[in-house]
Design a protein around this motif. Structure first.
Motif, PDB file in Angstrom:
ATOM      1  N   MET A 257       0.826  -1.208   0.000  1.00 24.95           N
ATOM      2  CA  MET A 257       0.000   0.000   0.000  1.00 24.95           C
ATOM      3  C   MET A 257       0.860   1.258   0.000  1.00 24.95           C
ATOM      4  O   MET A 257       0.498   2.273   0.562  1.00 24.95           O
ATOM      5  CB  MET A 257      -0.920  -0.003   1.222  1.00 24.95           C
ATOM      6  N   ILE A 258       2.035   1.167  -0.603  1.00 26.96           N
ATOM      7  CA  ILE A 258       2.930   2.327  -0.713  1.00 26.96           C
ATOM      8  C   ILE A 258       3.093   2.637  -2.199  1.00 26.96           C
ATOM      9  O   ILE A 258       3.641   1.823  -2.943  1.00 26.96           O
ATOM     10  CB  ILE A 258       4.320   2.013  -0.102  1.00 26.96           C
ATOM     11  N   PRO A 259       2.627   3.803  -2.650  1.00 30.86           N
ATOM     12  CA  PRO A 259       2.706   4.102  -4.086  1.00 30.86           C
ATOM     13  C   PRO A 259       4.136   4.409  -4.523  1.00 30.86           C
ATOM     14  O   PRO A 259       4.975   4.781  -3.706  1.00 30.86           O
ATOM     15  CB  PRO A 259       1.812   5.336  -4.235  1.00 30.86           C
ATOM     16  N   ALA A 260       4.381   4.260  -5.807  1.00 33.30           N
ATOM     17  CA  ALA A 260       5.663   4.690  -6.370  1.00 33.30           C
ATOM     18  C   ALA A 260       5.695   6.222  -6.410  1.00 33.30           C
ATOM     19  O   ALA A 260       4.657   6.884  -6.280  1.00 33.30           O
ATOM     20  CB  ALA A 260       5.813   4.104  -7.765  1.00 33.30           C
TER      21      ALA A 260
ATOM     22  N   ARG B 124       0.063  -0.259  -6.478  1.00 40.44           N
ATOM     23  CA  ARG B 124       1.025  -0.260  -7.603  1.00 40.44           C
ATOM     24  C   ARG B 124       0.444  -0.973  -8.824  1.00 40.44           C
ATOM     25  O   ARG B 124       1.171  -1.569  -9.609  1.00 40.44           O
ATOM     26  CB  ARG B 124       2.361  -0.869  -7.176  1.00 40.44           C
TER      27      ARG B 124
ATOM     28  N   ARG C 172      10.329   4.381   4.245  1.00 34.76           N
ATOM     29  CA  ARG C 172       9.322   3.350   3.952  1.00 34.76           C
ATOM     30  C   ARG C 172       9.045   3.267   2.448  1.00 34.76           C
ATOM     31  O   ARG C 172       8.773   2.193   1.911  1.00 34.76           O
ATOM     32  CB  ARG C 172       8.039   3.674   4.738  1.00 34.76           C
ATOM     33  N   TYR C 173       9.089   4.431   1.788  1.00 32.68           N
ATOM     34  CA  TYR C 173       8.785   4.460   0.355  1.00 32.68           C
ATOM     35  C   TYR C 173       9.919   3.821  -0.448  1.00 32.68           C
ATOM     36  O   TYR C 173       9.694   3.091  -1.399  1.00 32.68           O
ATOM     37  CB  TYR C 173       8.537   5.900  -0.107  1.00 32.68           C
TER      38      TYR C 173
ATOM     39  N   ALA D  19       9.697   0.099  -0.254  1.00 33.34           N
ATOM     40  CA  ALA D  19       8.688  -0.454  -1.164  1.00 33.34           C
ATOM     41  C   ALA D  19       9.186  -0.443  -2.606  1.00 33.34           C
ATOM     42  O   ALA D  19       8.944  -1.393  -3.363  1.00 33.34           O
ATOM     43  CB  ALA D  19       7.389   0.338  -1.042  1.00 33.34           C
ATOM     44  N   ASP D  20       9.902   0.618  -2.979  1.00 34.32           N
ATOM     45  CA  ASP D  20      10.468   0.661  -4.344  1.00 34.32           C
ATOM     46  C   ASP D  20      11.489  -0.460  -4.519  1.00 34.32           C
ATOM     47  O   ASP D  20      11.541  -1.110  -5.570  1.00 34.32           O
ATOM     48  CB  ASP D  20      11.155   2.017  -4.598  1.00 34.32           C
TER      49      ASP D  20
ATOM     50  N   GLU E   6      10.396  -4.044  -5.338  1.00 40.72           N
ATOM     51  CA  GLU E   6      10.110  -4.324  -6.750  1.00 40.72           C
ATOM     52  C   GLU E   6      11.381  -4.600  -7.552  1.00 40.72           C
ATOM     53  O   GLU E   6      11.313  -5.133  -8.655  1.00 40.72           O
ATOM     54  CB  GLU E   6       9.369  -3.133  -7.362  1.00 40.72           C
TER      55      GLU E   6
ATOM     56  N   ASP F  64       1.078  -4.496   5.736  1.00 34.98           N
ATOM     57  CA  ASP F  64      -0.147  -3.822   5.297  1.00 34.98           C
ATOM     58  C   ASP F  64      -1.309  -4.823   5.352  1.00 34.98           C
ATOM     59  O   ASP F  64      -1.136  -5.988   5.721  1.00 34.98           O
ATOM     60  CB  ASP F  64       0.025  -3.158   3.928  1.00 34.98           C
TER      61      ASP F  64
ATOM     62  N   MET G   5      -3.153  -6.311   3.114  1.00 30.56           N
ATOM     63  CA  MET G   5      -3.118  -7.490   2.240  1.00 30.56           C
ATOM     64  C   MET G   5      -2.122  -8.518   2.769  1.00 30.56           C
ATOM     65  O   MET G   5      -2.374  -9.719   2.710  1.00 30.56           O
ATOM     66  CB  MET G   5      -2.765  -7.076   0.814  1.00 30.56           C
TER      67      MET G   5
END
Lengths: 284, 805
Positions: free
Chosen positions: A1-4, A44, B123-124, B127-128, B131, B296, B298
């Protein structure tokens, strides 16, 4: 739930919006209430390098009523729509529909424009707009144009809107007589298992005109011309209801999901449509 | 007596002790957004962790390439099993005696399994970076059906190759975990063979998830200067976490401090130890700075402990008159990829052997087979004591099926089989000793309250109207009578990882007559700070408003086994009362000294000791507290403190009688709950308002589970219900108005007679909602249909019975 990562733009006039869309093409998206786009970005599933917030653009928040002609600005929220007395007076089906969208918190933010523009088959407003034969008004680099709601939806999330165009409003004539928006859902906030929008007029004890559209029963909203036609000249008796349902079932194409298998959805679509027609007939 | 002394009634009321609907002291901060949850903890220099998770349910991990992720500015580390292996932390023990991968070690066994842990400054960025970690998988055949798992050649747990014995005895197959047997199989089978009537049914209790509003998370902070590790986390058992962390990491236990801050609901989901906790600790040890991990929604639904997933087959024998003579139950238990069930060590299927329910069943046999599949591990007690929800659902469905078989009224069938009041303490056929109960009184009260006879008449009329085509709505009357088994438990047979399931309370009285009490439990919304102060107020005569309750910090609280299985009141609540009595015993000596009489010449009176026969001569608890610290009393140490570690002599057995009235739209499958009546007997009632709140909450979670809440998988092991769009979490809109009622049958062995109540409504509620749906179709030949009863499944039942055109 963390956007790019994304660039956030907040222009103050439509020309700047169009300019940004022209410049960034597919990398830019406009945002109204953000209740479809932001979750997609957080998951995402949508990566939007340039997010253009419409909230500072003037004129998009208006509800205008000229005689029978109603125009809803793209940024009108479901909450405003529900609480607009004059609108409810001329087109009560808008309120009846909006009350079945999401929950109060979402309705404070969610907009008519976002709901109509996105092409999400689960949204309720597209089917309603098809039922009302609304015009969808777009602004783009080559000026303004309008598209009939019945021609607007091409596939899930695919519409007649070009990437550099913005949906600015929807317009329609107020439905004159009976109406109903009937929706079955699993819980508050859910998309429809099946939903039906019905308007009809009565003349001399029989149906003079009828318009029927279904929600979340195909990858696009389904305006069933045949279902409406099946009611003309009838008193909405059992045979007429059956004929309308049969015509509608020929037009929808539901898929199985967690709401249930296709057979269930088709059965419920028929039940929901009968109930909607009956309520519209009683109100006509 | 001076004129300022209030009368006894006023003094008693001022204490706000047992029986007072005292407002929750926790609510001021929660309702104003001033709670302090794990994710609110922000430490200087703190790093953030995030997981790379498997998209496949069963696959070999061929390679992991971290280069691109490590090249991203802000990324500090990417941990894989290879990095944890030198520390021997790439696997961890589970509560069930199995082991579980912390990070994928060569293969993955469920969708969402943790494969790599990314640590970044933001945190961002984390998450990047997730990926950018490139993982190459080789897909393997997926097994989601436990029955298929027991037949297939596909080996899920290659690490157990050749192990013919597991933690709970022999394994029959490479995907089999254990067989757990209770009761007398031979005699049960003889009874079944010779019975007048045998009803048989197979039912699936679907997989679901506790889904607390706050997901799981932790913040680990390793101080390399003093060697101390501090760990904040969503822990229902912080002391156990400390011990486990010490055993796993080799850090001495006194150098580990575990803190459970405010917890936003647990319901069993926060009992176990998760890879995220371990990874945050390792990452903090490696980097020397604090590391936070918070999953999170999910991730929570997909990977942290599920509940249920029991296939239950029952045979129940009875005489023609309906007297039950025997019960046979077999369970195939789907435990997912690892056996991470949270049960006391000796009970691999929890207390499933409470499945004889509230009935006097002379002989019974239970066997449970645990099986590995390609699903997430777990098997926690979602708002119930260990597997009691499954047991009660089983017996309450079997009773209904037997009623159909006998063509009897299900309420009457229950009544003639209830354990009688005079039979308590009652030895059940499967080994439990029920402490107390008065089932007939509760049942009669419930049936009278809802006008049961009237409801049945109305239902019969409705069926006739339906047959005549006058209505398309059927009416269901759901009944359930449940007996819980809570308060685990006696150390002689209850332990978790070898730690006995006692609990504790430590009390310090301050000189001016207020107090602090610390317990080994931890509230996740139950209102401990409110109710434990009430227990103590009644014991020591100080107002509950003058007593602070603290839990959750292992550096300050006494050791305890935590809060789950409705054990807080039965065990820690008992410890609180016992510690309070120690305070009072010392206070009695002080009072006697101050009053210049013998210890035996004073007696307790609400908030004071009075001289027997001379009530005008007394010392209040406040006066005694002051003297305890400020007056030299010969032979008595200064101070007024006490600690109690309570090992309960038995479990407690709360019970209740529920009735649900439901109207079902046959054409759309939509159920509408017209009425829900819940009578609970939880023994002595501490705070009626909190009890009522607990019942509303437990019933709502019961409604959720019965009517739609599930973790569903497709054939490839993909989670189909991974967001709250599809995972049913009811709101105020879906919830009916509940009517609550009670009887009081105190526990004879608990110091204040309390039995625990937090989970009862869930345990009793699920079969009640389900029975209402099933009962609506009984007149048309329905015998059993599996939960969850969502719209399409109810529609399917109507369709199967030919009720559609």
């Amino acid at each position: 739930m963390i956007p790019a990562a994304f660039e956030y733009h907040r222009p103050t006039n439509m020309d700047d919006v169009i300019a940004l869309l022209t410049k960034h093409g597919d990398d830019a998206r406009v945002m109204a209430g953000g209740h479809s786009l932001i979750p997609m970005m957080k998951l995402r599933m949508a990566e939007i390098p340039h997010l253009i917030d419409l909230q500072d653009i003037g004129g998009l928040q208006d509800i205008t009523i000229h005689g029978q002609r109603v125009t809803l600005g793209a940024m009108v929220t479901q909450h405003e729509l529900i609480n607009h007395a004059a609108l409810t007076e001329v087109a009560p089906i808008l309120r009846e529909t909006a009350l079945q969208i999401a929950d109060p918190q979402v309705r404070y933010m969610g907009t008519v424009g976002g709901n109509v523009a996105n092409g999400d088959p689960g949204n309720d407003m597209p089917g309603l707009m098809q039922c009302l034969d609304a015009q969808i008004n777009l602004a783009g680099p080559n000026g303004a144009r309008s598209v009939a709601a019945r021609d607007y939806y091409e596939a899930a999330y695919m519409t007649a809107r070009e990437d550099d165009e913005v949906l600015v409003s929807v317009s329609f004539d107020s439905p004159k007589s009976g109406y109903a928006y009937e929706k079955q859902k699993r819980k508050i906030g859910d998309y429809a298992t099946a939903a039906a929008a019905v308007t009809l007029t009565k003349d001399g004890g029989t149906v003079a005109s009828a318009s029927i559209a279904m929600t979340n029963l195909s990858d696009v909203p389904v305006w069933s011309e045949g279902a409406g036609a099946a009611l003309i000249g009838t008193r909405c008796d059992a045979d007429a209801l059956k004929a309308a349902v049969e015509a509608m079932l020929g037009d929808i194409d539901p898929t199985e999901d967690n709401r249930g298998p296709v057979a269930f959805k088709r059965h419920v679509a028929g039940v929901i449509l009968k109930r909607a027609i009956t309520r519209a007939w009683d109100r006509a | 007596m001076n004129d300022m002394t209030p009368d006894r009634e006023t003094r008693s009321a001022n204490l706000k002790g047992l029986g007072c609907s005292r407002k929750r002291v926790e609510d001021a901060r929660f309702t104003q957004g001033k709670g302090n949850y794990v994710d609110d903890i922000k430490l200087p220099g703190m790093l953030h962790g995030d997981f790379v998770r498997s998209p496949y349910a069963h696959a070999r991990v061929v390679s992991i390439n971290k280069d691109a992720a490590l090249a991203l500015p802000g990324v500090v580390a990417v941990l894989t099993a290879e990095d944890l292996a030198p520390l021997n932390l790439h696997w961890m023990p589970t509560l069930a005696g199995d082991k579980q991968m912390v990070l994928a070690d060569g293969k993955v066994l469920f969708q969402g399994q943790e494969v790599a842990f990314v640590v970044a400054k933001d945190r961002y960025v984390a998450a990047d970076a997730v990926e950018l970690v490139e993982v190459e998988y080789e897909e393997l055949p997926v097994i989601v059906d436990p029955f298929e798992a027991l037949k297939t050649d596909v080996v899920l747990r290659e690490d157990l190759a050749g192990q013919t014995h597991g933690a709970h005895g022999p394994r029959k197959h490479h995907n089999h975990i254990f067989t757990w047997e209770q009761g007398d199989e031979t005699t049960t089978n003889q009874v079944l063979e010779n019975a007048d009537v045998v009803a048989e049914e197979t039912m699936y209790y679907h997989r679901t998830h506790p889904c607390p509003l706050e997901t799981c998370g932790s913040v680990a902070s390793m101080d390399k200067v003093n060697g101390k590790l501090t760990l904040w986390g969503t822990f229902q058992a912080p002391h156990v976490v400390r011990t486990v962390a010490s055993l796993l990491s080799g850090i001495e236990e006194h150098n580990i401090r575990v803190v459970s801050p405010d917890i936003g609901g647990g319901f069993g989901n926060k009992v176990g130890v998760y890879p995220g906790y371990v990874c945050s600790i390792v990452a903090s040890i490696v980097t020397g700075v604090p590391v936070k991990w918070v999953e999170d929604r999910m991730e929570n639904l997909m990977s942290t402990a599920f509940a249920r997933d029991y296939w239950m087959t029952g045979k129940i024998a009875a005489t023609k008159e309906g007297k039950i003579t025997g019960l046979h139950c077999h369970v195939t238990a789907d435990h997912g990829g690892f056996d991470a069930c949270a049960d006391p060590t000796k009970f691999p299927a929890g207390f499933m052997n409470i499945c004889t329910g509230s009935y006097d069943i002379p002989v019974a046999y239970l066997a449970v087979d645990g099986v590995y599949t390609n699903k997430a591990p777990g098997g926690v007690s979602y708002r119930c004591s260990f597997r009691v929800t499954e047991a009660v659902y089983f017996i309450e469905r079997m009773i209904e099926v037997l009623a159909i078989e006998l063509n009897m009224d299900a309420a009457e069938l229950r009544r003639i089989n209830f354990i009688k009041k005079e039979q308590f303490p009652y030895q059940s056929a499967l080994g439990w000793e029920y402490d107390s109960g008065d089932y007939h009184t509760a049942w009669d009260k419930a049936l009278k309250a809802v006008d049961y006879e009237g409801l049945r008449r109305e239902q019969a009329e409705r069926v006739e109207a339906f047959k005549r085509g006058e209505t398309r709505t059927l009416m269901g009357i759901g009944l359930s009578f449940f007996t819980e088994i809570v308060g685990a438990g006696p150390v002689k047979n209850c332990d978790i990882l070898g730690m006995g399931m006692f609990d504790s309370c430590e009390i310090r009285i301050h000189p001016t007559g207020s107090a602090i009490a610390r317990l080994g439990t931890i509230s996740q919304g139950q209102g401990h700070a409110t109710t434990f102060a009430q227990i103590l107020a009644s014991e020591i005569g100080l107002s509950a408003d003058s007593i602070t309750i603290e839990e959750g910090d292992t550096d300050t609280a006494p050791y305890g086994l935590g809060t789950y299985g409705s054990r807080s009141t039965p065990v820690a609540g008992a410890a609180t009362a016992m510690a309070g009595r120690k305070i009072r015993a010392k206070a009695q000596m002080i009072a006697a000294y101050l009053l210049e009489v013998h210890d035996d010449d004073v007696e307790w009176d609400i908030d004071r000791f009075v001289v027997k026969g001379a009530p005008e001569r007394f010392k209040t608890m406040k006066e005694i507290a002051y003297a305890a610290y400020n007056q030299a009393i010969p032979g008595i140490e200064p101070g007024l403190e006490a600690v109690s570690y309570y090992d309960p002599p038995n479990m407690t057995y709360p019970f209740g009688a529920y009735v649900c009235v439901m109207d079902i739209d046959v054409d759309t499958g939509v159920p509408e709950i017209r009425r829900f009546y819940a009578l609970d007997d939880c023994g002595t009632r501490i705070n009626p308002m909190i009890i009522e709140g607990q019942i509303h909450g437990g019933l709502t979670e019961a409604l959720a589970v019965a009517l739609g809440q599930e973790i569903a998988y497709d054939d490839l092991g993909n989670v189909k219900t991974g967001t709250l769009m599809d995972f049913f979490l009811p709101t105020a809109w879906e919830v009916p108005n509940y009517e609550t009622d009670f009887t009081v049958t105190p526990s004879p062995h608990h110091p204040i007679g309390a039995k625990g109540v937090g989970e009862s409504p869930h345990v009793g509620g699920v079969p009640c909602f389900s029975n209402a749906v099933q009962d609506a179709f009984r007149a048309f030949g329905n015998r059993h249909t599996n939960m969850p009863h969502d719209h399409w499944r109810i529609w399917q039942t109507a369709n199967r019975l030919g009720l559609h055109d």
